[in-house]
Design a protein around this motif. Structure first.
Motif, PDB file in Angstrom:
ATOM      1  N   SER A   1       1.564   3.358   5.819  1.00  0.00           N
ATOM      2  CA  SER A   1       0.136   2.569   5.618  1.00  0.00           C
ATOM      3  C   SER A   1       0.581   1.502   4.964  1.00  0.00           C
ATOM      4  CB  SER A   1      -0.828   3.457   4.587  1.00  0.00           C
ATOM      5  OG  SER A   1      -1.357   4.420   5.510  1.00  0.00           O
TER       6      SER A   1
ATOM      7  N   SER B   1      -4.306   0.951   7.774  1.00  0.00           N
ATOM      8  CA  SER B   1      -4.950   2.181   7.717  1.00  0.00           C
ATOM      9  C   SER B   1      -4.574   3.140   8.919  1.00  0.00           C
ATOM     10  CB  SER B   1      -6.703   1.656   7.719  1.00  0.00           C
ATOM     11  OG  SER B   1      -7.219   2.815   8.285  1.00  0.00           O
ATOM     12  N   ASP B   2      -4.715   4.219   8.784  1.00  0.00           N
ATOM     13  CA  ASP B   2      -4.334   5.293   9.829  1.00  0.00           C
ATOM     14  C   ASP B   2      -2.965   5.855   9.802  1.00  0.00           C
ATOM     15  OD1 ASP B   2      -7.078   4.407  10.539  1.00  0.00           O
ATOM     16  OD2 ASP B   2      -6.538   3.529  12.431  1.00  0.00           O
TER      17      ASP B   2
ATOM     18  N   GLU C   1      -5.572  -3.973   0.953  1.00  0.00           N
ATOM     19  CA  GLU C   1      -6.623  -4.255   1.782  1.00  0.00           C
ATOM     20  C   GLU C   1      -8.009  -4.132   1.026  1.00  0.00           C
ATOM     21  OE1 GLU C   1      -6.278  -2.686   5.683  1.00  0.00           O
ATOM     22  OE2 GLU C   1      -4.246  -2.151   5.684  1.00  0.00           O
TER      23      GLU C   1
ATOM     24  N   TYR D   1     -11.946  -3.907   2.399  1.00  0.00           N
ATOM     25  CA  TYR D   1     -12.926  -3.608   3.405  1.00  0.00           C
ATOM     26  C   TYR D   1     -14.257  -4.050   3.063  1.00  0.00           C
ATOM     27  CZ  TYR D   1      -9.651  -1.102   6.297  1.00  0.00           C
ATOM     28  OH  TYR D   1      -8.598  -0.628   7.164  1.00  0.00           O
TER      29      TYR D   1
ATOM     30  N   THR E   1      -8.030  -0.921  -1.525  1.00  0.00           N
ATOM     31  CA  THR E   1      -7.211  -0.061  -1.491  1.00  0.00           C
ATOM     32  C   THR E   1      -5.715  -0.720  -1.576  1.00  0.00           C
ATOM     33  OG1 THR E   1      -6.111   1.931  -0.827  1.00  0.00           O
ATOM     34  CG2 THR E   1      -6.940   0.503   0.944  1.00  0.00           C
TER      35      THR E   1
ATOM     36  N   PHE F   1      -3.621   5.565   2.980  1.00  0.00           N
ATOM     37  CA  PHE F   1      -4.919   5.701   3.409  1.00  0.00           C
ATOM     38  C   PHE F   1      -5.449   5.633   4.729  1.00  0.00           C
ATOM     39  CE2 PHE F   1      -4.916   1.159   3.985  1.00  0.00           C
ATOM     40  CZ  PHE F   1      -5.638   0.910   4.238  1.00  0.00           C
ATOM     41  N   ARG F   2      -6.620   6.110   5.068  1.00  0.00           N
ATOM     42  CA  ARG F   2      -7.258   5.670   6.203  1.00  0.00           C
ATOM     43  C   ARG F   2      -8.689   5.623   5.976  1.00  0.00           C
ATOM     44  NH1 ARG F   2     -10.499   7.686  10.377  1.00  0.00           N
ATOM     45  NH2 ARG F   2     -10.958   9.480   9.071  1.00  0.00           N
ATOM     46  N   ALA F   3      -9.453   4.308   6.479  1.00  0.00           N
ATOM     47  CA  ALA F   3     -10.640   3.823   6.165  1.00  0.00           C
ATOM     48  C   ALA F   3     -11.272   4.970   7.157  1.00  0.00           C
ATOM     49  CB  ALA F   3     -10.692   2.573   6.822  1.00  0.00           C
TER      50      ALA F   3
ATOM     51  N   PRO G   1     -12.697   6.327   1.627  1.00  0.00           N
ATOM     52  CA  PRO G   1     -11.422   6.368   2.521  1.00  0.00           C
ATOM     53  C   PRO G   1     -10.455   7.376   2.177  1.00  0.00           C
ATOM     54  CG  PRO G   1     -11.441   4.789   0.830  1.00  0.00           C
ATOM     55  CD  PRO G   1     -12.943   5.218   0.863  1.00  0.00           C
TER      56      PRO G   1
END
Length: 807
Positions: A167, A172-173, A487, A489, A495, A520-522, A565
């Motif tokens: 990340s 993200s992801d 990042e 959002y 984050t 992290f993943r949003a 997230p």
């Protein structure tokens, strides 16, 4: 905001010794066939997981696999996700059936984590996800991952798979890892191929045509174009019910076509314009559950013998990138790009009816569509600096920014697809005979009700990120890297993530490597704003279930809250062993903890149906919504090894093996919301069925052994893969079933002469099937196999292929 000390991560990584990992790791979830790499592949330069220009597979601080086009084609499939599952450690790609749109867009898992916790890149650029959200009983339930099968295999030069959290490097992801698909960039030559096959049972006939060609663009540029198209008949492994086979259970019918190009044009010394694009269109006809003649959902005046409703999905997937990169005289390398991609998925329901419209009901409906789009702007800068304390080479400094806009839209179906007239019909007993009472009929097109106008919407968000990446060799033996990313959002704020990577080579034959990172993943827009009604079978009984948006007042009354997230912490420790020429072995242990994991709640039934009726939602048995209800921990080990023998006459024999074992455990489940407890005593947001799917739904381990012999004209390959056990959980322990491990063997034989190659092969040559499901244990008696089977349940597949290559 996520803030972690990189120093504490480094200390924790140093404590993660192999002995400790082995002592704490029990087998579970996620499969892993051998990554079929030769010794030479370890020396190949990689572009994934690093900003340095000379990093190789062997010198990487994190485990990475290179999957060649030869390996992809040798798997006997034209689906990229299926090919990767047969060639990669830790990739699980089951073939679910009767799961609505998931039959058309199947999700894949890396390292036992969720399908949307792996980031997919094409030529290093972020790929958009599918518009579909997987809602029914399959692995990856609740996820909206990238549709890997939308990328034509004929266009691929190779695939790089980073099995590590990233990340801080990519955003993200990238919790489970990164799959980077690298397209061909030939300026001449090409390939063309034709393939045909079918299953031993005589169904599932498939044909596929593919070609690619390279052309010179300017003096030093290239333009590579690829096309691919094919057709697949459906398979059916349903068994008789009441003496006849009415249900269809297996792979859907698929018509597909894809196109791609990859191009680069030098504009001046050190400056080049580049562009690439992929286009895919897939028509998929899948099956629902058969409605028997005496089913209250059937109208005998229309279907006197019952009916099998079908979903016709059309998936259109498009992505295009335009960029400029430049090498400046002062050593800076600059890269500017913009890319736009989207996925459209429409739902057409056929051979069905809307019961509330009575005998005048149409037999087919347009039920609406989903659209997911993404636009990304990237600006990246990289430079190598000579610094006194970096004795082993330059310090690579990279930084950049990314701006991204995401959109999600659902559009309504035709009015008849969601109409509910309130028609009263005779109630029926278990034998389909009238009881004398009257009940309200179900509304909407059956198997998949159309999206209602009040359920559809258009939502978007933006994000921006800044990153800094440092990497270099402190000495000839010791290398490391540090990455930090922030990042923001528009829908949930900031984050910050970080990653530390270290590698020490004790000798050319042995090196240790380790990583520690946060990630992290949003929450996807689909998870936040999708809403629909569908039929689900729970314990073999059909229920109409509403998937609510988390901001829907009814969902809030059931305990839904705005999504946060997911936050992860990744540790990895591994060894690279090269004891002799042409032999290698890599061993990598990992631990991934995910906090506030986003998951689709249990189907909330019982008193929830009565509560929904008070809210004006009739004839619906229950509801569900997305929630940050879980904390999970995944521990596992990947082992990949190989050896190449050079034989007489210029022939060679490659032996590769791979093993993965991992286990996901739930560390926390949020307490049942007070609002939900008030509606129904005993209801759980995440019940035992979904707890079992997360922890035991994928194979506990997987082992694969491949041998490939190459001569002057002949090539022969054999692969044996052992898929470990997995468990399907019911609503009670009495309805659980554990499926035993199974061995699957694949064989292929090819002959090459003057650019031509003729090959034949068999996947699952010994016609292996998973254990049969126990009738009544949450299954329907005529559906003999579990959709969680990692190798499907279609049996042996035989194929032949002809290809021609030119220079």
């Amino acid at each position: 905001m996520q803030r972690r000390s990189l120093l504490s991560l480094a200390v924790a990584a140093s404590l993660l010794s192999p002995a400790a990992v082995l002592a704490q790791t029990a087998p579970a979830s996620a499969p892993a066939p051998a990554a079929q790499q030769s010794q030479g592949d370890l020396d190949k330069v990689i572009v994934t997981g690093t900003r340095a220009s000379n990093r190789t597979v062997a010198s990487s601080a994190a485990p990475i696999d290179i999957i060649t086009p030869e390996t992809l084609e040798a798997t006997g499939t034209t689906e990229l996700a299926t090919a990767l599952a047969r060639a990669l450690p830790s990739l699980n790609f089951p073939r679910p059936a009767i799961t609505d749109g998931t039959d058309a867009v199947r999700p894949a898992q890396l390292r036992g984590l969720a399908p949307d916790q792996v980031l997919v890149l094409v030529n290093g650029k972020r790929r958009h996800t599918t518009a579909l959200i997987n809602l029914n009983g399959s692995q990856g339930r609740g996820s909206s991952p990238v549709d890997l099968n939308a990328i034509p295999i004929s266009a691929i030069d190779h695939v790089e798979v980073l099995r590590d959290g990233a990340s801080a490097q990519y955003g993200s992801d990238a919790i489970a890892g990164v799959i980077n698909v690298v397209l061909k960039k030939n300026s001449s030559g090409g390939d063309a191929s034709a393939r045909y096959g079918q299953y031993k049972k005589g169904d599932g006939k498939q044909w596929n045509l593919g070609a690619d060609a390279g052309f010179k663009l300017g003096s030093d540029g290239f333009f590579n174009v690829a096309v691919q198209g094919g057709h697949q008949d459906n398979t059916n492994r349903a068994t008789p019910y009441n003496g006849v086979v009415e249900q269809r259970y297996g792979d859907p019918e698929v018509k597909s076509g894809a196109f791609s190009y990859n191009a680069e044009l030098p504009l001046a010394d050190g400056i080049s314009l580049y562009s690439f694009s992929t286009y895919s269109r897939r028509n998929v006809l899948s099956n629902g559950y058969f409605r028997w003649a005496g089913d209250i959902r059937n109208d005998r005046s229309i279907y006197p013998n019952g009916f099998l409703p079908q979903i016709h999905n059309v998936s259109k997937d498009v992505a295009s990138v335009l960029g400029l990169h430049a090498s400046a005289s002062n050593g800076w390398f600059l890269d500017f790009s913009v890319d736009h991609g989207y996925n459209d998925l429409s739902f057409n329901i056929e051979n069905t009816l809307n019961r509330s419209l009575g005998s005048t009901s149409p037999h087919q409906f347009y039920a609406g569509s989903l659209h997911n789009g993404q636009t990304v702007f990237n600006a990246d800068a990289t430079k190598d600096y000579s610094v006194p304390w970096m004795k082993g080479g330059p310090l690579t400094v990279a930084f950049g920014l990314e701006w991204r806009k995401e959109t999600f839209e659902s559009t309504p179906g035709e009015p008849n697809s969601y109409a509910d007239t309130g028609l009263m019909i005779p109630a029926l007993d278990a034998n389909g005979n009238p009881t004398g009472a009257m009940v309200r009929s179900s509304g909407g097109s059956q198997v998949f009700a159309g999206f209602k106008p009040q359920d559809t919407s258009l939502h978007s968000r933006t994000s921006r990120s800044l990153y800094l990446d440092l990497e270099g060799n402190f000495t000839d033996k010791f290398s490391g890297g540090l990455a930090v990313r922030n990042e923001h959002y528009s829908d949930f704020g900031d984050t910050t993530t970080g990653k530390l990577s270290l590698r020490y080579a004790f000798s050319p034959k042995f090196a240790l490597r380790g990583t520690a990172s946060t990630g992290f993943r949003a929450p996807s827009l689909q998870q936040q704003y999708f809403q629909s009604t569908s039929t689900n079978f729970v314990g073999g009984v059909p229920y109409d279930i509403v998937t609510f948006r988390v901001d829907n007042p009814v969902a809030i009354a059931l305990g839904a809250q705005p999504l946060k997230p997911e936050k992860s912490t990744n540790y990895g420790l591994g060894a690279v062993i090269q004891p002799m020429a042409r032999m290698y072995l890599t061993i990598d242990a990992y631990q991934v903890t995910v906090k506030d994991r986003i998951y689709l709640s249990e189907n909330l039934l019982g008193p929830v149906g009565a509560y929904l009726a008070t809210q004006g939602i009739f004839n619906v048995n229950g509801g569900r919504y997305f929630t940050n209800a879980l904390d999970t921990r995944t521990r596992g080990i990947d082992v990949v090894g190989g050896y190449r023998w050079k034989l007489t006459g210029g022939s060679s024999f490659d032996l590769t093996a791979g093993y993965n074992t991992n286990r996901t455990t739930i560390q926390r489940i949020s307490p049942t919301p007070a609002a939900l407890s008030a509606v129904g005593i005993g209801l759980q947001t995440i019940g035992r069925t979904e707890q079992g799917r997360v922890q035991f739904g994928a194979p506990r381990n997987k082992f694969s052994l491949n041998g490939t012999w190459k001569g002057q004209h002949w090539t022969a390959s054999a692969t044996a893969t052992r898929y470990g056990e997995f468990t399907s959980y019911g609503t009670t322990a009495a309805t659980d079933q554990t499926y035993k491990p199974k061995w699957v063997a694949d064989l292929s034989l090819g002959y090459r002469v003057k650019g031509w190659e003729f090959s034949v092969g068999a996947d699952n040559v010994f016609d292996t099937y998973p254990d049969r499901s126990i009738p009544g244990f949450g299954t329907r008696t005529y559906l003999p196999y579990s959709t969680q089977s990692p190798f499907g349940f279609n049996g042996a597949f035989y194929y032949g292929k002809v290809s021609y290559s030119w220079k």
